[in-house]
Design a protein around this motif. Structure first.
Motif, PDB file in Angstrom:
ATOM      1  N   GLU A 146       0.828  -1.120   0.122  1.00 56.72           N
ATOM      2  CA  GLU A 146      -0.298   0.188   0.038  1.00 56.72           C
ATOM      3  C   GLU A 146       0.820   1.324   0.077  1.00 56.72           C
ATOM      4  O   GLU A 146       0.384   2.114  -0.533  1.00 56.72           O
ATOM      5  CB  GLU A 146      -0.968  -0.130   1.207  1.00 56.72           C
ATOM      6  CG  GLU A 146      -2.030  -0.858   0.958  1.00 56.72           C
ATOM      7  CD  GLU A 146      -2.680  -1.452   2.219  1.00 56.72           C
ATOM      8  OE1 GLU A 146      -2.580  -0.745   3.413  1.00 56.72           O
ATOM      9  OE2 GLU A 146      -3.211  -2.410   2.318  1.00 56.72           O
TER      10      GLU A 146
ATOM     11  N   TYR B 269      -4.234   1.205  10.637  1.00 56.94           N
ATOM     12  CA  TYR B 269      -3.579   0.794   9.209  1.00 56.94           C
ATOM     13  C   TYR B 269      -2.397   1.736   9.097  1.00 56.94           C
ATOM     14  O   TYR B 269      -1.268   1.536   8.441  1.00 56.94           O
ATOM     15  CB  TYR B 269      -4.593   0.997   8.184  1.00 56.94           C
ATOM     16  CG  TYR B 269      -5.396  -0.131   7.976  1.00 56.94           C
ATOM     17  CD1 TYR B 269      -4.917  -1.444   7.317  1.00 56.94           C
ATOM     18  CD2 TYR B 269      -6.785  -0.200   8.643  1.00 56.94           C
ATOM     19  CE1 TYR B 269      -5.829  -2.437   7.379  1.00 56.94           C
ATOM     20  CE2 TYR B 269      -7.385  -1.274   8.343  1.00 56.94           C
ATOM     21  CZ  TYR B 269      -6.681  -2.733   7.861  1.00 56.94           C
ATOM     22  OH  TYR B 269      -7.630  -3.674   7.756  1.00 56.94           O
ATOM     23  N   HIS B 270      -2.633   3.054   9.324  1.00 58.83           N
ATOM     24  CA  HIS B 270      -1.669   4.265   9.154  1.00 58.83           C
ATOM     25  C   HIS B 270      -0.861   4.693  10.511  1.00 58.83           C
ATOM     26  O   HIS B 270      -1.659   5.146  11.413  1.00 58.83           O
ATOM     27  CB  HIS B 270      -2.115   5.023   8.304  1.00 58.83           C
ATOM     28  CG  HIS B 270      -2.672   4.861   7.155  1.00 58.83           C
ATOM     29  ND1 HIS B 270      -1.791   4.426   6.121  1.00 58.83           N
ATOM     30  CD2 HIS B 270      -4.116   4.865   6.608  1.00 58.83           C
ATOM     31  CE1 HIS B 270      -2.582   4.118   5.099  1.00 58.83           C
ATOM     32  NE2 HIS B 270      -3.964   4.400   5.243  1.00 58.83           N
TER      33      HIS B 270
ATOM     34  N   ASN C 258      -8.143   1.547  14.482  1.00 61.63           N
ATOM     35  CA  ASN C 258      -9.122   0.661  13.750  1.00 61.63           C
ATOM     36  C   ASN C 258      -9.694  -0.359  14.536  1.00 61.63           C
ATOM     37  O   ASN C 258     -10.650  -0.883  14.367  1.00 61.63           O
ATOM     38  CB  ASN C 258      -8.554   0.172  12.425  1.00 61.63           C
ATOM     39  CG  ASN C 258      -8.169   1.427  11.373  1.00 61.63           C
ATOM     40  OD1 ASN C 258      -7.047   1.765  11.236  1.00 61.63           O
ATOM     41  ND2 ASN C 258      -9.338   1.740  10.717  1.00 61.63           N
TER      42      ASN C 258
ATOM     43  N   GLY D 280     -17.510  -2.153   7.814  1.00 61.11           N
ATOM     44  CA  GLY D 280     -16.484  -1.114   8.423  1.00 61.11           C
ATOM     45  C   GLY D 280     -16.373  -1.219  10.066  1.00 61.11           C
ATOM     46  O   GLY D 280     -15.754  -0.365  10.670  1.00 61.11           O
ATOM     47  N   SER D 281     -17.032  -2.327  10.509  1.00 66.00           N
ATOM     48  CA  SER D 281     -16.892  -2.360  12.031  1.00 66.00           C
ATOM     49  C   SER D 281     -15.496  -3.177  12.375  1.00 66.00           C
ATOM     50  O   SER D 281     -15.044  -3.451  13.474  1.00 66.00           O
ATOM     51  CB  SER D 281     -17.927  -3.089  12.699  1.00 66.00           C
ATOM     52  OG  SER D 281     -17.949  -4.529  12.148  1.00 66.00           O
ATOM     53  N   ALA D 282     -14.721  -3.414  11.397  1.00 64.71           N
ATOM     54  CA  ALA D 282     -13.191  -3.800  11.631  1.00 64.71           C
ATOM     55  C   ALA D 282     -13.308  -5.479  11.711  1.00 64.71           C
ATOM     56  O   ALA D 282     -12.378  -5.889  12.217  1.00 64.71           O
ATOM     57  CB  ALA D 282     -12.503  -3.352  12.792  1.00 64.71           C
TER      58      ALA D 282
ATOM     59  N   TYR E  62      -1.308  -8.112   8.755  1.00 65.24           N
ATOM     60  CA  TYR E  62      -0.836  -6.748   9.483  1.00 65.24           C
ATOM     61  C   TYR E  62      -0.252  -7.089  10.567  1.00 65.24           C
ATOM     62  O   TYR E  62      -0.622  -8.183  11.583  1.00 65.24           O
ATOM     63  CB  TYR E  62      -1.760  -5.934   9.319  1.00 65.24           C
ATOM     64  CG  TYR E  62      -2.621  -5.369   8.098  1.00 65.24           C
ATOM     65  CD1 TYR E  62      -2.124  -4.427   7.408  1.00 65.24           C
ATOM     66  CD2 TYR E  62      -3.521  -6.174   7.329  1.00 65.24           C
ATOM     67  CE1 TYR E  62      -2.251  -3.839   6.184  1.00 65.24           C
ATOM     68  CE2 TYR E  62      -4.097  -5.858   6.165  1.00 65.24           C
ATOM     69  CZ  TYR E  62      -3.681  -4.412   5.615  1.00 65.24           C
ATOM     70  OH  TYR E  62      -3.951  -3.930   4.361  1.00 65.24           O
TER      71      TYR E  62
ATOM     72  N   GLN F  25     -12.022 -11.770   1.871  1.00 70.94           N
ATOM     73  CA  GLN F  25     -13.533 -11.143   1.472  1.00 70.94           C
ATOM     74  C   GLN F  25     -13.436 -11.007   0.111  1.00 70.94           C
ATOM     75  O   GLN F  25     -14.289 -11.357  -0.785  1.00 70.94           O
ATOM     76  CB  GLN F  25     -13.620 -10.195   2.195  1.00 70.94           C
ATOM     77  CG  GLN F  25     -15.135  -9.485   1.832  1.00 70.94           C
ATOM     78  CD  GLN F  25     -15.323  -8.337   2.992  1.00 70.94           C
ATOM     79  OE1 GLN F  25     -14.412  -7.957   3.664  1.00 70.94           O
ATOM     80  NE2 GLN F  25     -16.297  -8.272   3.249  1.00 70.94           N
TER      81      GLN F  25
ATOM     82  N   GLN G 119     -22.907 -11.812   7.433  1.00 68.32           N
ATOM     83  CA  GLN G 119     -24.003 -10.745   7.767  1.00 68.32           C
ATOM     84  C   GLN G 119     -25.221 -11.452   8.376  1.00 68.32           C
ATOM     85  O   GLN G 119     -25.768 -10.705   9.028  1.00 68.32           O
ATOM     86  CB  GLN G 119     -24.153 -10.052   6.329  1.00 68.32           C
ATOM     87  CG  GLN G 119     -23.161  -9.498   5.438  1.00 68.32           C
ATOM     88  CD  GLN G 119     -22.497  -8.339   6.471  1.00 68.32           C
ATOM     89  OE1 GLN G 119     -23.166  -7.610   7.215  1.00 68.32           O
ATOM     90  NE2 GLN G 119     -21.204  -7.889   5.511  1.00 68.32           N
TER      91      GLN G 119
HETATM   92  N1  LIG Z   1      -6.153  -1.335   3.869  1.00 70.89           N
HETATM   93  C1  LIG Z   1      -6.602  -0.267   4.695  1.00 70.89           C
HETATM   94  N2  LIG Z   1      -6.088   0.864   4.862  1.00 70.89           N
HETATM   95  C2  LIG Z   1      -6.512   1.656   5.511  1.00 70.89           C
HETATM   96  N3  LIG Z   1      -7.828   1.585   6.091  1.00 70.89           N
HETATM   97  C3  LIG Z   1      -8.372   0.504   6.028  1.00 70.89           C
HETATM   98  C4  LIG Z   1      -7.758  -0.737   5.154  1.00 70.89           C
HETATM   99  N4  LIG Z   1      -8.690  -1.649   5.070  1.00 70.89           N
HETATM  100  C5  LIG Z   1      -9.979  -1.349   5.957  1.00 70.89           C
HETATM  101  N5  LIG Z   1      -9.555   0.058   6.443  1.00 70.89           N
HETATM  102  C6  LIG Z   1     -10.447   0.716   7.250  1.00 70.89           C
HETATM  103  O1  LIG Z   1     -10.757   0.188   8.578  1.00 70.89           O
HETATM  104  C7  LIG Z   1     -11.850  -0.196   9.039  1.00 70.89           C
HETATM  105  C8  LIG Z   1     -12.386  -1.438   9.197  1.00 70.89           C
HETATM  106  O2  LIG Z   1     -12.632  -2.005   7.965  1.00 70.89           O
HETATM  107  P1  LIG Z   1     -12.705  -3.543   7.641  1.00 70.89           P
HETATM  108  O3  LIG Z   1     -12.516  -3.954   6.462  1.00 70.89           O
HETATM  109  O4  LIG Z   1     -12.016  -4.310   8.813  1.00 70.89           O
HETATM  110  O5  LIG Z   1     -14.489  -3.603   7.943  1.00 70.89           O
HETATM  111  P2  LIG Z   1     -15.483  -4.924   7.814  1.00 70.89           P
HETATM  112  O6  LIG Z   1     -15.821  -5.054   9.082  1.00 70.89           O
HETATM  113  O7  LIG Z   1     -14.505  -5.864   7.317  1.00 70.89           O
HETATM  114  O8  LIG Z   1     -16.246  -4.344   6.776  1.00 70.89           O
HETATM  115  P3  LIG Z   1     -17.279  -5.317   5.859  1.00 70.89           P
HETATM  116  O9  LIG Z   1     -18.264  -5.809   6.544  1.00 70.89           O
HETATM  117  O10 LIG Z   1     -17.564  -4.079   4.856  1.00 70.89           O
HETATM  118  O11 LIG Z   1     -16.529  -5.958   5.165  1.00 70.89           O
HETATM  119  C9  LIG Z   1     -12.915   0.717   7.798  1.00 70.89           C
HETATM  120  O12 LIG Z   1     -12.859   1.997   8.541  1.00 70.89           O
HETATM  121  C10 LIG Z   1     -11.838   0.812   6.727  1.00 70.89           C
HETATM  122  O13 LIG Z   1     -11.973   2.332   6.283  1.00 70.89           O
END
Ligand SMILES: Nc1ncnc2c1ncn2[C@@H]1O[C@H](COP(=O)(O)OP(=O)(O)OP(=O)(O)O)[C@@H](O)[C@H]1O
Ligand SMILES: [Mg+2]
Length: 578
Positions: free
Chosen positions: A106, A342-343, A350, A371-373, A385, A416, A528
């Motif tokens: 990235e 992530y950053h 996160n 987006g709940s991680a 990571y 996913q 889901q």
């Molecule tokens: N590679 C990345 N770099 C920066 N931020 C990220 C990255 N991947 C995810 N995020 C951020 O981290 C947060 C959690 O993302 P994540 O993909 O874990 O959600 P999720 O629960 O799996 O969502 P979904 O049900 O849509 O798959 C989000 O706010 C997303 O913007």
């Protein structure tokens, strides 16, 4: 920089050496030609000796042919060395990219990595090709011509004291100011590659949204930026040429003016002045060659810097602290006050203070809004990571104690956003386990409910999958990816929303199959639908990077508002459908 890139000439150094020798030979042979010419004039014609003229002429022909042979040889050998160097460099970069973690990739972006592996390498190898030849010819010509000129007239040679510094100043200016332009040029190339790569990968989306015109426009903008940057960079280079010509012209005029006076004074012979001109031109020519090389070099330096950046990037996740003998013994997972972002510079987390214990062999459901991680949480288990704070333990050991190979052998994750590769279905499945027998493939597919559609395909397991798996449906692709993961016989199996495109009944059959075929494996199922996780031993509810609740279906129904809300909304759906 040269020290950093020199190792990549391995295997081709002798060709560089031969190319250098050939170039030197070529230059020396060429310098012998004027000598022979003057012999013809001074001795042959002066003494009217026809045989002498004939033999000297023949000698000149032989010399010219030899010089030509050396020139061709030098070019061929240099080309060979340069291509080999480029191949080594590309290989090294590619191997380095394979070591990168997601966050390393990235950091560069895929498009930029592609430019750095192709365009940048091409430019550096071109410089090696041109450089080996000119770097030999120019100094040989310069030194010989300078010695000759000094021998003819020390006084007249003083003109060079003015010209050479001027030329050096011009070259330095160019290198200082053109360098950044070339950096920008490579960045613009990255941008163009980004659009091409993104659009071609997502060409179906582009077409279905009828976005072709917008995408064309987007490409046109970046393409013209690239053109403008290239114009500016090379414009500078082109501007440099007249400056050189001016300097050369000026030198000749100065030599004529001063030399003319010497001849008029009787302090210099006119023949000597003529010879001096020849050598002066050679000196200026060789200096011009050097400045040309410098110019190519400025671009190559920009490219080489970008290549070195890739080669020197520290893979963020490494095996340094790992014990090579350690294998994943069981699927017990513990999160101990885990924080992650992530950053490194981002403000919020996160994942915030996640503590969780999953006993071996358990089936765990993970729920939470988009987006709940959820994906972030499970990515930390196979160490895709690195945690920012806290620790993740697998089988009782910190994930950092395992080698990456051992850890990822023990955890299979169905991502996913999964992909299949071009090749047959069997090839794709064997990514999970290269030695799997046909019977094992069949069994894994039966568990993943993939056998039913594979058997209907005319070529069965030998059916060809297109690049990116475009010729199977979304649900079929998901089932193949699950089968691929099952074939690994992992201690931990992570399914990240892997049955989202599969109907509820098949989804239930897959879960049933997993339970009976992989009883000892810890199964993490992100879903889901509550029905997908309802009978799990443990359900984790995530909300904005934190654990909101943890327990069985009944416990969560009693204690967790978010869970109840999701449950109610999905029940409503059922009753409307019904
Ligand atoms: N590679 C990345 N770099 C920066 N931020 C990220 C990255 N991947 C995810 N995020 C951020 O981290 C947060 C959690 O993302 P994540 O993909 O874990 O959600 P999720 O629960 O799996 O969502 P979904 O049900 O849509 O798959 C989000 O706010 C997303 O913007
Ligand atoms: Mg996700």
């Amino acid at each position: 920089m040269i020290r950093k890139l020199a190792p990549y000439t391995r295997g081709y150094r002798k060709w560089i050496l031969f190319a250098v020798l050939c170039s030197a030979g070529e230059s020396v042979l060429e310098l012998l030609l004027p000598q022979a010419m003057s012999d013809i004039v001074d001795i042959g014609i002066a003494q009217s000796d026809r045989t002498y003229i004939m033999f000297t002429g023949l000698r000149m022909v032989v010399l010219a042919i030899l010089a030509l042979a050396c020139g061709v040889g030098a070019a061929a050998l240099a080309a060979r060395a340069a291509m080999g160097f480029g191949a080594n460099l590309r290989q090294a970069e590619y191997e380095q990219v394979q070591r990168f973690s997601f966050s390393n990739i990235e950091h560069f972006s895929t498009a930029s990595l592609i430019t750095r592996l192709t365009n940048d390498v091409a430019s550096t190898q071109m410089t090696l090709f041109m450089g080996t030849r000119i770097c030999v010819r120019a100094p040989v010509m310069l030194i010989t011509a300078l010695v000759m000129a000094l021998r003819i007239s020390l006084k007249l040679s003083q003109v060079f004291l003015v010209v050479v510094p001027l030329l050096i100043i011009a070259v330095v200016i160019v290198i200082r100011y053109v360098g950044p332009f070339f950096m920008a040029l490579q960045r613009s190339t990255d941008d163009v590659n980004l659009v091409v790569q993104e659009d071609l990968n997502a060409i179906r989306v582009v077409k279905s949204f009828v976005r072709e015109d917008r995408e064309k426009e987007k490409f046109a903008v970046r393409n013209s930026t690239l053109r403008d940057t290239a114009e500016r960079a090379f414009g500078f280079v082109v501007l440099f040429m007249p400056v050189i010509t001016l300097l050369m012209g000026g030198t000749i005029v100065a030599l004529m003016w001063i030399g003319g006076h010497y001849v008029a004074d009787g302090t210099m012979f006119s023949g000597d002045l003529m010879a001096f001109f020849t050598y002066a031109t050679e000196i200026l020519m060789s200096l011009m060659m050097v400045s040309m090389v410098m110019m190519i070099l400025t671009r190559a330096i920009a490219c080489a810097k970008r290549i070195i950046e890739v080669l020197e990037e520290q893979p963020e996740i490494t095996d340094t602290a790992a014990d090579s003998a350690l294998q994943v013994e069981n699927g017990e997972i513990t999160f101990d006050h885990v924080y992650f972002k992530y950053h490194p510079t981002a403000e919020g987390w996160n994942l915030t203070d996640v503590s969780l214990h999953i006993p071996r062999g358990a089936t765990v459901g993970i729920l939470g809004g988009t987006g709940s991680a959820k994906t972030t949480l499970v990515s930390l288990i196979p160490r895709l990571y690195e945690v920012s704070k806290g620790a993740v333990y697998v089988g009782g050991h910190n994930v950092k104690d395992y080698t990456m190979e051992a850890l990822r052998d023990g955890c299979a994750m169905v991502l996913q956003k999964n992909t299949l590769f071009s090749g047959t279905i069997a090839d794709n499945l064997r990514w999970g386990n290269a030695d799997a027998t046909d019977e094992q493939l069949r069994q894994a597919c039966a568990v993943a409910c993939a056998d039913e559609f594979i058997d209907q395909m005319p070529d069965g397991y030998d059916t060809h999958i297109e690049q990116g798996g475009t010729n199977v449906s979304g649900g079929q692709k998901q089932r193949l990816c699950i089968a691929r993961a099952i074939l690994r016989q992992p201690k931990i199996l992570i399914l990240d929303d892997s049955t989202s495109a599969v109907d509820t009944a098949t989804d239930a059959r897959i879960r049933q199959g997993l339970r009976s075929t992989l009883p000892g494996t810890t199964k993490l199922i992100i879903a889901q639908r509550i029905t997908s996780v309802r009978e799990a031993d443990l359900i984790v509810v995530l909300d904005d990077g934190r654990i909101s609740g943890c327990g069985t279906h009944e416990e969560l129904m009693a204690t967790n508002a978010i869970y109840r809300e999701v449950y109610d909304s999905q029940q409503e759906g059922v009753s409307i459908d019904g």
